[in-house]
Design a protein around this motif. Structure first.
Motif, PDB file in Angstrom:
ATOM      1  N   HIS A 105      -7.629  21.363 -15.256  1.00 27.23           N
ATOM      2  CA  HIS A 105      -6.806  20.146 -15.273  1.00 27.23           C
ATOM      3  C   HIS A 105      -6.936  19.461 -16.634  1.00 27.23           C
ATOM      4  O   HIS A 105      -8.046  19.291 -17.153  1.00 27.23           O
ATOM      5  CB  HIS A 105      -7.298  19.148 -14.220  1.00 27.23           C
ATOM      6  N   ILE A 106      -5.812  19.028 -17.210  1.00 23.19           N
ATOM      7  CA  ILE A 106      -5.852  18.170 -18.394  1.00 23.19           C
ATOM      8  C   ILE A 106      -4.924  16.982 -18.178  1.00 23.19           C
ATOM      9  O   ILE A 106      -4.133  16.977 -17.234  1.00 23.19           O
ATOM     10  CB  ILE A 106      -5.453  18.925 -19.687  1.00 23.19           C
ATOM     11  N   ASP A 107      -5.011  15.986 -19.051  1.00 27.22           N
ATOM     12  CA  ASP A 107      -4.192  14.771 -18.985  1.00 27.22           C
ATOM     13  C   ASP A 107      -4.356  14.101 -17.618  1.00 27.22           C
ATOM     14  O   ASP A 107      -3.518  14.246 -16.728  1.00 27.22           O
ATOM     15  CB  ASP A 107      -2.721  15.095 -19.258  1.00 27.22           C
ATOM     16  N   LEU A 108      -5.424  13.346 -17.494  1.00 28.45           N
ATOM     17  CA  LEU A 108      -5.855  12.837 -16.187  1.00 28.45           C
ATOM     18  C   LEU A 108      -5.490  11.371 -15.967  1.00 28.45           C
ATOM     19  O   LEU A 108      -6.106  10.685 -15.160  1.00 28.45           O
ATOM     20  CB  LEU A 108      -7.375  13.017 -16.063  1.00 28.45           C
ATOM     21  N   GLY A 109      -4.494  10.885 -16.682  1.00 32.91           N
ATOM     22  CA  GLY A 109      -4.155   9.465 -16.602  1.00 32.91           C
ATOM     23  C   GLY A 109      -3.623   9.042 -15.237  1.00 32.91           C
ATOM     24  O   GLY A 109      -3.902   7.946 -14.761  1.00 32.91           O
ATOM     25  N   TYR A 110      -2.841   9.897 -14.586  1.00 36.22           N
ATOM     26  CA  TYR A 110      -2.277   9.563 -13.281  1.00 36.22           C
ATOM     27  C   TYR A 110      -3.277   9.954 -12.195  1.00 36.22           C
ATOM     28  O   TYR A 110      -3.156  11.000 -11.560  1.00 36.22           O
ATOM     29  CB  TYR A 110      -0.943  10.288 -13.064  1.00 36.22           C
ATOM     30  N   SER A 111      -4.256   9.102 -11.991  1.00 35.31           N
ATOM     31  CA  SER A 111      -5.298   9.392 -11.006  1.00 35.31           C
ATOM     32  C   SER A 111      -5.455   8.228 -10.040  1.00 35.31           C
ATOM     33  O   SER A 111      -4.905   7.149 -10.250  1.00 35.31           O
ATOM     34  CB  SER A 111      -6.630   9.686 -11.706  1.00 35.31           C
ATOM     35  N   PHE A 112      -6.198   8.474  -8.959  1.00 34.99           N
ATOM     36  CA  PHE A 112      -6.452   7.470  -7.936  1.00 34.99           C
ATOM     37  C   PHE A 112      -5.154   6.874  -7.375  1.00 34.99           C
ATOM     38  O   PHE A 112      -4.997   5.666  -7.266  1.00 34.99           O
ATOM     39  CB  PHE A 112      -7.380   6.374  -8.468  1.00 34.99           C
ATOM     40  N   GLY A 113      -4.225   7.775  -7.059  1.00 33.85           N
ATOM     41  CA  GLY A 113      -3.020   7.359  -6.341  1.00 33.85           C
ATOM     42  C   GLY A 113      -1.938   6.742  -7.181  1.00 33.85           C
ATOM     43  O   GLY A 113      -0.974   6.187  -6.628  1.00 33.85           O
ATOM     44  N   THR A 114      -2.021   6.828  -8.504  1.00 34.61           N
ATOM     45  CA  THR A 114      -0.978   6.249  -9.351  1.00 34.61           C
ATOM     46  C   THR A 114       0.374   6.901  -9.069  1.00 34.61           C
ATOM     47  O   THR A 114       1.411   6.239  -9.140  1.00 34.61           O
ATOM     48  CB  THR A 114      -1.343   6.424 -10.838  1.00 34.61           C
ATOM     49  N   GLY A 115       0.367   8.200  -8.763  1.00 36.59           N
ATOM     50  CA  GLY A 115       1.625   8.907  -8.497  1.00 36.59           C
ATOM     51  C   GLY A 115       2.393   8.330  -7.327  1.00 36.59           C
ATOM     52  O   GLY A 115       3.630   8.371  -7.307  1.00 36.59           O
ATOM     53  N   ALA A 116       1.692   7.777  -6.319  1.00 38.18           N
ATOM     54  CA  ALA A 116       2.360   7.200  -5.151  1.00 38.18           C
ATOM     55  C   ALA A 116       3.020   5.865  -5.472  1.00 38.18           C
ATOM     56  O   ALA A 116       3.794   5.347  -4.658  1.00 38.18           O
ATOM     57  CB  ALA A 116       1.363   7.017  -4.007  1.00 38.18           C
ATOM     58  N   LEU A 117       2.737   5.294  -6.658  1.00 39.32           N
ATOM     59  CA  LEU A 117       3.292   3.991  -7.043  1.00 39.32           C
ATOM     60  C   LEU A 117       4.456   4.119  -8.011  1.00 39.32           C
ATOM     61  O   LEU A 117       4.952   3.113  -8.525  1.00 39.32           O
ATOM     62  CB  LEU A 117       2.188   3.123  -7.664  1.00 39.32           C
ATOM     63  N   LEU A 118       4.913   5.347  -8.264  1.00 37.58           N
ATOM     64  CA  LEU A 118       6.041   5.560  -9.160  1.00 37.58           C
ATOM     65  C   LEU A 118       7.353   5.221  -8.448  1.00 37.58           C
ATOM     66  O   LEU A 118       7.411   5.170  -7.216  1.00 37.58           O
ATOM     67  CB  LEU A 118       6.063   7.017  -9.629  1.00 37.58           C
ATOM     68  N   PRO A 119       8.453   4.987  -9.216  1.00 35.52           N
ATOM     69  CA  PRO A 119       9.749   4.697  -8.577  1.00 35.52           C
ATOM     70  C   PRO A 119      10.171   5.779  -7.587  1.00 35.52           C
ATOM     71  O   PRO A 119      10.723   5.485  -6.533  1.00 35.52           O
ATOM     72  CB  PRO A 119      10.707   4.611  -9.768  1.00 35.52           C
ATOM     73  N   VAL A 120       9.926   7.056  -7.943  1.00 37.53           N
ATOM     74  CA  VAL A 120      10.066   8.151  -6.974  1.00 37.53           C
ATOM     75  C   VAL A 120       8.639   8.642  -6.707  1.00 37.53           C
ATOM     76  O   VAL A 120       8.079   9.383  -7.507  1.00 37.53           O
ATOM     77  CB  VAL A 120      10.936   9.297  -7.522  1.00 37.53           C
ATOM     78  N   PRO A 121       8.027   8.228  -5.604  1.00 37.03           N
ATOM     79  CA  PRO A 121       6.590   8.481  -5.404  1.00 37.03           C
ATOM     80  C   PRO A 121       6.280   9.961  -5.202  1.00 37.03           C
ATOM     81  O   PRO A 121       7.085  10.719  -4.649  1.00 37.03           O
ATOM     82  CB  PRO A 121       6.267   7.680  -4.141  1.00 37.03           C
TER      83      PRO A 121
END
Length: 568
Positions: free
Chosen positions: A400-416
Motif C-alpha cells: 500500500h502507498i499514499d495512505l492519506g484516505y484512511s480511517f473512513g475518509t472514503g465514506a465522507l466523499l461526495p460519492v462515498p
C-alpha cells in the motif's frame, strides 16, 4: 518536555517543529525548542521544502494566508506571507543561505511573480481582513491561470538545492531513516504526478545508498502513523503463528519533516500495479491505457446516463439514483470492453519466475500479501485504492502507498466508497485456478482470528489512542468543515473535536468483530454531503442483496471471525 529535549534532542525535534506551527502560544515550547535546536537539521528541512516546485509552494502559501484572512486571523495571514517572502520569494533563505538552486533563484525574478509580490505586499498593509481575503483570492486565481512548466524525468540536484549538493557528512552531522548522511547523489529523478515529487538518493556513512521520495505540499504524519500500525500488525501476525502472512505485509519508513514536506522510503523494484497492467495489456504508455478505461466508463455511462455533463453535480446524483437493471446493463457494457485484457498480474508473475516452482512460491507470497493488505487496509479504513496506489514487489508482495484516505475518509466523499477493500478480478487472477475466494477466505480468517485475540489486540489499541490524543490537522480541518455543513449541528467546534474519537472507535470496533455493515452505515450516515435519499440508498447498498451474507447477518451487532470475513 524540556528535560527530554536536553537528554534526547533527536526524539522530540520533529514533533516540536510541528507543534511550533500549530500552537498559538509558542512560548510554551520555546525553551524546549532552543534546547534541542540543530541548525543542520533545520537547514535540511528547508532544503527539502525547496525541492517542491516553487509555483506549488507559492500557491500553498497563498492558500494558508487567504484562509487565515477569511477567518479574521490577520497575524497568521501576515505570518504566512512573511514566510513565503523569506523562502519561496527570497534569493537567500534562513540557514540555507544562497544555496537554493538555480530554479529557486530564477523564480522570484519572473515578471508575474514580481507583480504578484507587489500586489500582496499592498494587500497585507490593509487592516480589513475581508478585503485582504478577496484580494488574495484574486491573486490565487491569477496564479492558477499561469501555464504549467514542463519537467524532465531527471535533473541536477543543484537545480533545486545547492545546499544539498555541497553537504559534507564529515563536517556536519545529519541523520535520515536508515543511517547517517555522508552526502547526496548529484541528480534527482522527477515523478510526473500532480505534486511532482522527487526521488533523492542519500549516500550513508556505511557506504549504503538510501533512496527516498521527497513529497512536498503534504503533511505526512498521518501516513507515518498508518505505517506504524501496519508494522505493529505485521509484528503481531509474525509472533502469533501467522509468519507467512505477517512477512507478506510490507512496510516502509515515512519521516514527516514539517507540515509541508516529508521523506518516504523508496520501495525498490516495485512498480505500480497500473503500470504492470498497461504493459501486460500491450497498451504501452499511460495515454493508451487511460483510453481503454475511458472507453469502458463511456460504455457504462452512455447506457446509464445518456450524454450527461460528466462534471456536473446532477451527473453524480443521477448515477446514485440509477435503477438496478440499468446498472447491471451498464456494468456488462463496461466489462465487454475490458474482457480482452484480463490476467495481467498473473502473466507478470509468470514472467518474473524462472521455473514453475518459482512461480508457485511467488503466488503463495502474493496470496499471503493480498490477505494481509486487505485485512490491514480494512482495520485502518484505507480508501482511494486505485491501481497507482498499489506496488507489486519482485517476490509477489503487494504494498500500500499514499495512505492519506484512511480511517473512513472514503465514506465522507461526495460519492462515498462503500467497499472494505479493493478485490477486483485482476487482483484475484494470480490465485486461479485453485479458487481465489477460497484461498483468500482462509488467509483472512487466520489473520482476523489472530488480530482479535486480546493480547494481540492490546498494542494496536494503544497505537490507535495516539490518533485521538493528537489528531493530525487535516482531521480537525475536515471535521470542522463537515460539522459546518451539517444543518443540525448546534456546536461546530464540539462536533469537530469529537470526530477523531468517532473515527478511532470505528477502527476499534473492527478489532472486536463489530458488523462491517453497521460500521460503514454509521460512517455514511455522518457524510454531510449526501442528501437524505442518496444516503439511504448508500446504506441499502451496504446492507447487501437479499441472498448475500451481508443481508442475512445485517441485524447482528457482533460477528464471529468466519461471519466477519463472509460479510467483508
Amino acid at each position: 518536555v524540556e528535560r527530554l529535549a536536553r537528554s534526547s534532542p533527536s526524539s522530540v525535534r520533529d514533533a516540536l517543529r510541528f507543534a511550533s506551527e500549530k500552537l498559538k502560544d509558542t512560548t510554551l515550547i520555546r525553551a524546549a525548542r532552543d534546547a534541542c535546536r540543530d541548525d543542520v537539521a533545520e537547514a535540511f528541512v528547508l532544503a527539502c521544502e525547496g525541492l517542491h516546485e516553487p509555483e506549488k509552494r507559492l500557491a500553498e502559501g497563498l492558500d494558508v494566508a487567504r484562509k487565515a484572512a477569511r477567518n479574521g486571523d490577520l497575524p497568521k495571514a501576515r505570518e504566512a506571507w512573511s514566510r513565503l517572502k523569506k523562502t519561496t520569494l527570497g534569493d537567500e533563505w534562513p540557514l540555507v543561505g544562497t544555496g537554493i538552486g538555480s530554479r529557486n533563484e530564477a523564480f522570484p525574478a519572473e515578471a508575474f511573480v514580481r507583480s504578484l509580490r507587489k500586489k500582496a505586499d499592498s494587500l497585507m498593509s490593509l487592516d480589513d481582513h475581508t478585503k485582504i481575503a478577496k484580494g488574495l483570492d484574486g491573486l490565487r486565481a491569477d496564479l492558477k491561470k499561469q501555464p504549467r512548466k514542463s519537467v524532465r524525468p531527471t535533473c541536477p540536484l543543484d537545480k533545486y538545492s545547492g545546499w544539498l549538493r555541497d553537504f559534507d557528512g564529515a563536517q556536519s552531522l545529519l541523520h535520515v531513516p536508515g543511517g547517517r548522511v555522508a552526502g547526496f547523489e548529484p541528480s534527482l529523478d522527477v515523478l510526473p504526478s500532480k505534486q511532482v515529487p522527487k526521488k533523492m538518493s542519500v549516500h550513508a556513512t556505511d557506504a549504503r545508498r538510501l533512496n527516498f521520495l521527497v513529497k512536498g505540499g503534504e503533511d505526512l504524519r498521518n501516513d507515518a502513523r498508518v505505517e506504524s500500525l501496519f508494522e505493529a500488525i505485521s509484528v503481531t501476525l509474525k509472533t502469533k503463528g501467522c509468519r507467512g502472512i505477517g512477512n507478506a505485509l510490507r512496510t516502509y519508513a515515512v519521516a514527516p519533516l514539517s507540515p509541508r514536506v516529508g521523506l518516504v522510503e523508496w520501495v525498490p523494484a516495485s512498480p505500480p500495479v497500473k503500470a504492470i497492467l498497461l504493459r501486460e495489456f500491450g497498451l504501452g504508455d499511460s495515454t493508451k491505457g487511460e483510453a481503454l478505461w475511458i472507453r469502458a466508463q463511456r460504455a457504462r455511462d452512455s447506457l446509464l446516463l445518456g450524454d450527461a455533463d460528466k462534471a456536473s453535480k446532477g451527473f453524480t446524483k443521477k448515477r446514485l439514483r440509477v435503477k438496478p437493471q440499468e446498472a447491471s446493463q451498464a456494468l456488462f457494457a463496461a466489462r465487454k470492453v475490458l474482457d480482452a485484457t484480463s490476467g495481467g498480474l498473473k502473466r507478470h508473475l509468470e514472467k518474473l519466475s524462472s521455473s514453475a516452482e518459482a512461480f508457485l512460491c511467488k503466488r503463495r507470497t502474493y496470496a499471503y500479501s493480498l490477505a494481509a493488505t486487505c485485512a490491514a487496509g480494512y482495520v485502518v479504513g484505507l480508501g482511494d485504492r486505485h491501481l497507482d496506489n498499489f506496488l507489486l514487489s519482485g517476490d509477489g508482495a503487494l504494498v500500500h502507498i499514499d495512505l492519506g484516505y484512511s480511517f473512513g475518509t472514503g465514506a465522507l466523499l461526495p460519492v462515498p466508497e462503500l467497499i472494505p477493500f479493493r478485490l477486483t478480478r485482476e487482483l484475484e487472477a494470480p490465485l486461479e485456478p485453485v479458487g481465489a475466494r477460497r484461498v483468500l477466505t482462509s488467509h483472512l480468517e487466520t489473520t482476523f482470528r489472530t488480530l482479535r485475540q486480546p493480547r494481540a489486540r492490546a498494542p494496536l489499541l494503544g497505537l490507535l489512542e495516539a490518533f485521538v490524543r493528537e489528531p493530525v490537522l487535516d482531521w480537525l480541518r475536515g471535521a470542522k468543515h463537515d460539522a459546518s455543513l451539517d444543518r443540525d449541528a448546534d456546536d461546530v467546534e464540539a462536533g469537530a473535536a469529537a470526530a477523531p474519537e468517532r473515527r478511532v472507535a470505528t477502527a476499534r470496533g473492527k478489532l472486536f468483530g463489530a458488523n462491517p455493515c453497521h460500521l460503514l452505515s454509521r460512517e455514511v450516515a455522518g457524510n454531510p454531503m449526501l442528501e437524505a435519499d442518496m444516503g439511504q440508498r448508500a446504506r441499502t447498498v451496504v446492507s447487501g442483496l437479499e441472498n448475500s451474507a451481508r443481508h442475512g447477518l445485517r441485524h447482528q451487532a457482533t460477528l464471529n471471525v468466519e461471519d466477519q470475513v463472509r460479510v467483508l
